[in-house]
Design a protein around this motif. Sequence first.
Motif, PDB file in Angstrom:
ATOM      1  N   LYS A 139       0.854  -1.187   0.000  1.00  0.00           N
ATOM      2  CA  LYS A 139       0.000   0.000   0.000  1.00  0.00           C
ATOM      3  C   LYS A 139       0.889   1.236   0.000  1.00  0.00           C
ATOM      4  N   ALA A 140       0.531   2.199  -0.797  1.00  0.00           N
ATOM      5  CA  ALA A 140       1.298   3.438  -0.922  1.00  0.00           C
ATOM      6  C   ALA A 140       1.091   4.322   0.306  1.00  0.00           C
ATOM      7  N   ALA A 141       2.016   5.238   0.495  1.00  0.00           N
ATOM      8  CA  ALA A 141       1.887   6.220   1.571  1.00  0.00           C
ATOM      9  C   ALA A 141       0.657   7.080   1.284  1.00  0.00           C
ATOM     10  N   ARG A 142       0.023   7.538   2.361  1.00  0.00           N
ATOM     11  CA  ARG A 142      -1.160   8.372   2.191  1.00  0.00           C
ATOM     12  C   ARG A 142      -1.313   9.279   3.397  1.00  0.00           C
ATOM     13  N   ILE A 196      -1.707  13.429   9.871  1.00  0.00           N
ATOM     14  CA  ILE A 196      -0.464  12.676  10.056  1.00  0.00           C
ATOM     15  C   ILE A 196      -0.224  11.824   8.816  1.00  0.00           C
ATOM     16  N   PRO A 197       1.031  11.667   8.415  1.00  0.00           N
ATOM     17  CA  PRO A 197       1.318  10.820   7.256  1.00  0.00           C
ATOM     18  C   PRO A 197       1.302   9.340   7.643  1.00  0.00           C
ATOM     19  N   ILE A 198       0.740   8.515   6.788  1.00  0.00           N
ATOM     20  CA  ILE A 198       0.767   7.064   6.966  1.00  0.00           C
ATOM     21  C   ILE A 198       1.722   6.533   5.912  1.00  0.00           C
ATOM     22  N   GLY A 199       2.767   5.882   6.365  1.00  0.00           N
ATOM     23  CA  GLY A 199       3.813   5.410   5.463  1.00  0.00           C
ATOM     24  C   GLY A 199       3.388   4.219   4.635  1.00  0.00           C
ATOM     25  N   PRO A 200       4.187   3.886   3.639  1.00  0.00           N
ATOM     26  CA  PRO A 200       3.882   2.703   2.827  1.00  0.00           C
ATOM     27  C   PRO A 200       4.013   1.447   3.689  1.00  0.00           C
ATOM     28  N   ARG A 201       3.228   0.449   3.365  1.00  0.00           N
ATOM     29  CA  ARG A 201       3.283  -0.786   4.149  1.00  0.00           C
ATOM     30  C   ARG A 201       2.838  -1.962   3.296  1.00  0.00           C
ATOM     31  N   ARG A 202       3.181  -3.143   3.773  1.00  0.00           N
ATOM     32  CA  ARG A 202       2.759  -4.377   3.101  1.00  0.00           C
ATOM     33  C   ARG A 202       1.677  -5.019   3.953  1.00  0.00           C
TER      34      ARG A 202
END
Length: 127
Positions: A67-70, A81-87
Motif C-alpha cells: 500500500k502506498a503512503a497516504r 499525520i502521514p501514513i507510510g507505505p506498508r505491506r
Amino acid sequence: MEFKIDAIETPALTKAQLSELLFEQIGLNKREAKDMVEAFFDVIGQRLIEGDEVKISGFGNFQIRTKAARPGRNPRTGESIPIGPRRVAVFHASAKLKEQLHEAVAADAQTPMAVAPAEVRRGAEVD
C-alpha cells in the motif's frame, strides 16, 4: 477426509484447537500435531514474507499487497499525520469455498428460526 469440529467453544479456530483435532481425528500424538500445525503456519508466513503468493487448493489464496503512503488523520485531535507505505496480507476465497459458504447460508435460511418473533423480543405481549 472430513474433520468434525463440534467441540469448538470459541468463535475463532485456534492453532491449539487444530492440533487437538489432528490428535483426536488423525491419531497423531499431541507433540506431532502441535509441531505439524506450527510448521504449516511457519511455511505460509515465511512465503508471504518473501513476497510469494500462497495458494491452498479448494480454500483460497493469500497475497501480499504493498500500500502506498497516504495522508491520515488522528481521530482524537483531527491532526493530519502521514501514513507510510506498508505491506499487508490479503486473502481471496476460492470458488469452491465461496460455494460452500453460499450453500451453508442457503441451508440456514431454510431452517426455521429458533428465535422468538420480533414482537416478543421487543417485550410486547403475545396471546
